[in-house]
Design a protein around this motif. Structure first.
Motif, PDB file in Angstrom:
ATOM      1  N   GLY A  82      -7.920   3.852   4.767  1.00  0.00           N
ATOM      2  CA  GLY A  82      -7.878   2.663   5.443  1.00  0.00           C
ATOM      3  C   GLY A  82      -9.017   2.540   6.319  1.00  0.00           C
ATOM      4  N   SER A  83      -9.664   1.328   6.463  1.00  0.00           N
ATOM      5  CA  SER A  83     -10.870   0.918   7.252  1.00  0.00           C
ATOM      6  C   SER A  83     -10.231   0.622   8.609  1.00  0.00           C
ATOM      7  N   SER A  84     -11.228   1.064   9.560  1.00  0.00           N
ATOM      8  CA  SER A  84     -10.797   0.911  10.853  1.00  0.00           C
ATOM      9  C   SER A  84     -11.895  -0.313  11.469  1.00  0.00           C
ATOM     10  N   ARG A  85     -11.503  -0.637  12.674  1.00  0.00           N
ATOM     11  CA  ARG A  85     -12.318  -1.758  13.239  1.00  0.00           C
ATOM     12  C   ARG A  85     -13.902  -1.146  13.327  1.00  0.00           C
ATOM     13  N   GLY A  86     -14.931  -2.153  13.028  1.00  0.00           N
ATOM     14  CA  GLY A  86     -16.100  -1.677  12.998  1.00  0.00           C
ATOM     15  C   GLY A  86     -16.892  -0.895  11.685  1.00  0.00           C
ATOM     16  N   THR A  87     -15.929  -0.556  10.994  1.00  0.00           N
ATOM     17  CA  THR A  87     -16.452   0.168   9.725  1.00  0.00           C
ATOM     18  C   THR A  87     -16.236  -0.688   8.516  1.00  0.00           C
ATOM     19  N   ARG A  88     -17.193  -0.647   7.736  1.00  0.00           N
ATOM     20  CA  ARG A  88     -17.299  -1.436   6.602  1.00  0.00           C
ATOM     21  C   ARG A  88     -16.336  -0.989   5.306  1.00  0.00           C
ATOM     22  N   LYS A  89     -15.730  -2.106   4.708  1.00  0.00           N
ATOM     23  CA  LYS A  89     -14.734  -1.876   3.992  1.00  0.00           C
ATOM     24  C   LYS A  89     -15.142  -1.313   2.620  1.00  0.00           C
ATOM     25  N   LEU A  90     -14.075  -0.546   2.111  1.00  0.00           N
ATOM     26  CA  LEU A  90     -14.597  -0.089   0.660  1.00  0.00           C
ATOM     27  C   LEU A  90     -14.073  -1.183  -0.310  1.00  0.00           C
ATOM     28  N   GLY A  91     -14.603  -1.033  -1.409  1.00  0.00           N
ATOM     29  CA  GLY A  91     -14.300  -2.074  -2.516  1.00  0.00           C
ATOM     30  C   GLY A  91     -14.268  -1.398  -3.835  1.00  0.00           C
ATOM     31  N   GLY A  92     -14.679  -1.989  -5.001  1.00  0.00           N
ATOM     32  CA  GLY A  92     -14.637  -1.548  -6.176  1.00  0.00           C
ATOM     33  C   GLY A  92     -13.618  -1.462  -6.969  1.00  0.00           C
ATOM     34  N   PRO A  96      -7.753   5.579 -12.289  1.00  0.00           N
ATOM     35  CA  PRO A  96      -6.723   6.267 -12.627  1.00  0.00           C
ATOM     36  C   PRO A  96      -6.612   7.937 -12.368  1.00  0.00           C
ATOM     37  N   ALA A  97      -7.885   8.293 -11.981  1.00  0.00           N
ATOM     38  CA  ALA A  97      -7.877   9.659 -11.505  1.00  0.00           C
ATOM     39  C   ALA A  97      -6.811  10.219 -10.443  1.00  0.00           C
ATOM     40  N   LEU A  98      -6.496   9.113  -9.725  1.00  0.00           N
ATOM     41  CA  LEU A  98      -5.571   9.525  -8.642  1.00  0.00           C
ATOM     42  C   LEU A  98      -4.448   9.976  -9.446  1.00  0.00           C
ATOM     43  N   LEU A  99      -3.818   9.873 -10.318  1.00  0.00           N
ATOM     44  CA  LEU A  99      -2.550  10.412 -11.076  1.00  0.00           C
ATOM     45  C   LEU A  99      -2.609  11.772 -11.088  1.00  0.00           C
ATOM     46  N   ASP A 100      -3.954  12.358 -11.201  1.00  0.00           N
ATOM     47  CA  ASP A 100      -4.080  13.757 -10.990  1.00  0.00           C
ATOM     48  C   ASP A 100      -3.822  14.484  -9.739  1.00  0.00           C
ATOM     49  N   LEU A 101      -3.500  13.789  -8.658  1.00  0.00           N
ATOM     50  CA  LEU A 101      -3.097  14.194  -7.490  1.00  0.00           C
ATOM     51  C   LEU A 101      -1.460  14.442  -7.364  1.00  0.00           C
ATOM     52  N   ASN A 102      -1.111  15.341  -8.297  1.00  0.00           N
ATOM     53  CA  ASN A 102       0.437  15.332  -8.281  1.00  0.00           C
ATOM     54  C   ASN A 102       1.120  15.598  -7.100  1.00  0.00           C
ATOM     55  N   HIS A 103       0.511  16.063  -6.065  1.00  0.00           N
ATOM     56  CA  HIS A 103       1.247  16.365  -4.879  1.00  0.00           C
ATOM     57  C   HIS A 103       1.042  15.388  -3.905  1.00  0.00           C
ATOM     58  N   LEU A 104       0.449  14.296  -4.109  1.00  0.00           N
ATOM     59  CA  LEU A 104       0.202  13.335  -3.139  1.00  0.00           C
ATOM     60  C   LEU A 104       1.333  12.661  -2.549  1.00  0.00           C
ATOM     61  N   THR A 105       1.651  12.677  -1.262  1.00  0.00           N
ATOM     62  CA  THR A 105       2.692  12.011  -0.692  1.00  0.00           C
ATOM     63  C   THR A 105       2.342  10.805   0.172  1.00  0.00           C
ATOM     64  N   TYR A 106       1.036  10.697   0.699  1.00  0.00           N
ATOM     65  CA  TYR A 106       0.674   9.791   1.726  1.00  0.00           C
ATOM     66  C   TYR A 106      -0.545   9.249   1.206  1.00  0.00           C
ATOM     67  N   LEU A 107      -0.825   7.931   1.037  1.00  0.00           N
ATOM     68  CA  LEU A 107      -1.678   6.994   0.495  1.00  0.00           C
ATOM     69  C   LEU A 107      -2.131   5.628   1.433  1.00  0.00           C
ATOM     70  N   ASP A 108      -3.433   5.811   2.185  1.00  0.00           N
ATOM     71  CA  ASP A 108      -3.443   4.634   2.925  1.00  0.00           C
ATOM     72  C   ASP A 108      -4.735   4.120   2.478  1.00  0.00           C
ATOM     73  N   LEU A 109      -4.850   2.867   1.841  1.00  0.00           N
ATOM     74  CA  LEU A 109      -5.924   2.082   1.307  1.00  0.00           C
ATOM     75  C   LEU A 109      -6.168   0.767   2.051  1.00  0.00           C
ATOM     76  N   SER A 110      -5.494   0.849   3.502  1.00  0.00           N
ATOM     77  CA  SER A 110      -5.317  -0.675   4.067  1.00  0.00           C
ATOM     78  C   SER A 110      -6.651  -1.126   4.517  1.00  0.00           C
ATOM     79  N   ASP A 111      -6.679  -2.270   4.519  1.00  0.00           N
ATOM     80  CA  ASP A 111      -7.952  -3.164   5.306  1.00  0.00           C
ATOM     81  C   ASP A 111      -9.245  -2.793   4.347  1.00  0.00           C
ATOM     82  N   ASN A 112      -9.141  -3.089   3.151  1.00  0.00           N
ATOM     83  CA  ASN A 112     -10.342  -2.853   2.613  1.00  0.00           C
ATOM     84  C   ASN A 112     -10.425  -4.141   1.763  1.00  0.00           C
ATOM     85  N   ASP A 113     -11.400  -4.289   0.693  1.00  0.00           N
ATOM     86  CA  ASP A 113     -11.694  -5.428   0.064  1.00  0.00           C
ATOM     87  C   ASP A 113     -11.886  -5.053  -1.496  1.00  0.00           C
TER      88      ASP A 113
END
Length: 576
Positions: A82-92, A96-113
């Protein structure tokens, strides 16, 4: 759509959900396949501020910025992007490579573009293993599929401030908090609320505000008995407030603001004794304001019934609400006097609390309250400083009688608005005791007498409106009063600075409002007659001149001769 205003579910998570680099176990190293998956995910991201510079080919992903690994297995379990104040936002794009993170329980992509990206199906499938899923404040679009396969025992989902459309999804019973606010979701909420009526839900926070939802609010609330906060504001809901909401005995915050809800406040809500906030403003509710709200809802801090159709009296039982800080009953049809027991609102008597937030604890952490308040003539959204706000607005009703002297004991009030009613008598002499007042509006009443000298003691006063009353005498001298606009005193018989002349010379001043509601459509026949006479004479002369050539010659000859005559007279006196 402004994401700045989304504060109802600004969640303050328990320490186990916070990003904490100092808490990492540096004895573990990341799994090779998961490092490769993260590098593939990075390839499709735009990272203008190079936030992911630590994500290198041969690095240990458990030490990368935004990555949390299990202290035991080394698997990636949390992804904080997640982007915080003063940080430039991620984009793109989302890879689907995220599917290989089989144990991922916490995902924060907030406040991006992500540039109005439609979320691919695989991404929603990945969410089934998450306990925390936050993609808020992006530009994601498309429909939200049913979220029935969430396997974690307690799940928080925040999809707010995106461009999602379609109907509400069905939820797994494991979901504890959802925020779908500030999207374009439409249709009824019946299928969402009434699905599997015999299956109890764990949901504690429900925020559907600022969407396009419509139809009646269903009566299917009994299975949602764990709810602590409900926000349905700024939709198109109609019908009545469901009586089954009375089954929500843990409920602390209820917002139905700005819909088309009708009928009376259901008596079943008297069972919701934990309520801290009730916001029913901007609807079409009617009937009396129930006295039991003061007796059975003792923890109320905020009560807003602004802009409805309530009638009857202002119930004295509300004086028992010792925690009440915001009382907004403006724009209704209440007919009564202001009760003298108003000084029993003890939270308005005292200064500001050191804790400036109003928040509610849930099993997933806490969330802040927010509400719209009319202050100094403007609608302001208060959230993280809400505990500091103390206001009373009874304006635009049919209140009668005098302003009780007891109101001056509310020394903590910052805003007091009794405007547009039928109040009589004088301003209480001890008004200067209300030392916190910043906004004071008594305009358009039948108040009379002189302004008490103690009003000069209100050193924080920056907005005062006494216009369109029967006040007389000189405006008391004081730094604050003389710096106010003159229109604060229009329509009275007051004089002195900031008025340049007596009130008889400013009663026709611009920018004011009629003295009484009944005067709002009256016509000033004197000025209308003068204006019509001038216009008819002027255009009549022009019309005759256009039709008659000889007439034009006579007219201009007359003007010319008159000019010469005036010139001779002026020269005569100048010479003398």
């Amino acid at each position: 759509m402004s994401p700045v205003t989304v504060t109802f579910l600004m969640l303050v998570f328990l320490e186990s959900f916070k990003l904490s680099f100092c808490g990492r176990n540096h004895n573990v190293t990341c799994i090779q396949s998961e490092r490769q998956a993260l590098l593939r995910f990075k390839q499709h991201l735009k990272d203008p501020s190079n936030r992911l510079s630590s994500w290198t080919k041969n690095g240990d992903c458990c030490r990368w910025d935004g990555i949390i690994c299990s202290n035991v297995s080394g698997h990636v379990i949390e992804l904080h992007l997640g982007s915080s104040r003063g940080t430039r936002k991620l984009g793109g794009k989302l890879n689907p490579a995220l599917l290989d993170l089989n144990h991922l329980t916490y995902l924060d992509l907030s406040d991006n573009d992500f540039r109005q990206t439609e979320i691919p199906t695989w991404f929603w499938n990945m969410s089934s293993n998450l306990s925390y899923f936050n993609i808020s404040r992006n530009q994601f679009q498309g429909n939200i599929p049913d979220l029935l396969t969430m396997t974690q025992p307690s799940v928080l989902i925040d999809l707010s401030c995106n461009n999602f459309t379609g109907s509400l999804p069905l939820l797994s019973s494991n979901v504890t908090a959802i925020d779908f606010s500030f999207n374009s979701l439409s249709g009824s909420m019946s299928h969402f609320l009434c699905h599997k009526l015999n299956e109890p839900m764990k949901l504690e926070i429900l925020n559907l505000g600022h969407n396009l939802l419509s139809g009646k609010i269903p009566e299917c609330w009994k299975k949602w008995s764990r709810l602590v906060g409900i926000k349905l504001c700024d939709n198109n809901f109609s019908g009545k407030i469901p009586g089954s909401m009375g089954a929500l005995t843990l409920l602390q915050s209820l917002h139905v603001r700005n819909n088309s809800v009708v009928g009376e406040i259901p008596s079943s809500l008297r069972h919701c004794g934990e309520l801290v906030t009730v916001d029913f403003g901007y609807n079409q509710l009617s009937g009396d304001i129930p006295g039991w709200m003061g007796e059975r809802l003792p923890k109320l801090i905020i009560l807003s019934l602004h802009s409805n159709k309530f009638t009857g009296t202002l119930p004295e039982e509300l004086c028992a609400l010792s925690y009440l800080q915001i009382l907004d009953l403006a724009h209704n049809n209440l007919v009564s006097e202001i009760p003298s027991c108003i000084n029993n609102l003890s939270a308005m008597n005292s200064g500001n609390n050191s804790d400036d937030k109003i928040f509610y604890r849930t099993s997933k952490g806490s969330f802040f309250e927010d509400i719209l308040v009319v202050m100094k003539g403007r609608v302001v959204n208060y959230d993280t400083t809400l505990k500091l706000v103390k206001t009373m607005d009874l304006s635009d009703n049919n209140l009668s009688g005098e302003i009780p002297e007891e109101v001056t004991s509310l020394a903590g009030l910052q805003s007091l608005n009794f405007s547009h009613s039928h109040l009589v008598g004088r301003i209480p002499y001890n008004i200067g005791a209300m030392t916190s007042l910043e906004c004071f509006d008594l305009s358009t009443n039948n108040l009379s007498g002189e302004i008490p000298l103690t009003i000069s003691d209100l050193s924080f006063l920056s907005h005062l409106n006494l216009s369109y009353n029967k006040f007389t005498g000189k405006i008391p001298t004081g730094t604050q009063l003389q710096s106010l606009n003159a229109d604060s005193f229009y329509g009275t018989k007051l004089f002195g600075p900031p008025l340049s002349e007596s009130s008889t010379d400013v009663r026709f001043g611009t920018g004011g409002v009629p003295k009484n509601r009944e005067d709002q459509h009256q016509v000033d026949w004197f000025f209308l007659t003068v204006e019509l006479g001038f216009l008819s004479g002027f255009f009549g002369t022009v019309f005759l001149l256009m039709l008659c050539k000889s007439g034009r010659l006579v007219h201009f000859q007359y003007v010319d001769e008159t000019g010469h005559s005036l010139g001779r007279i002026i020269r005569k006196y100048i010479v003398k």
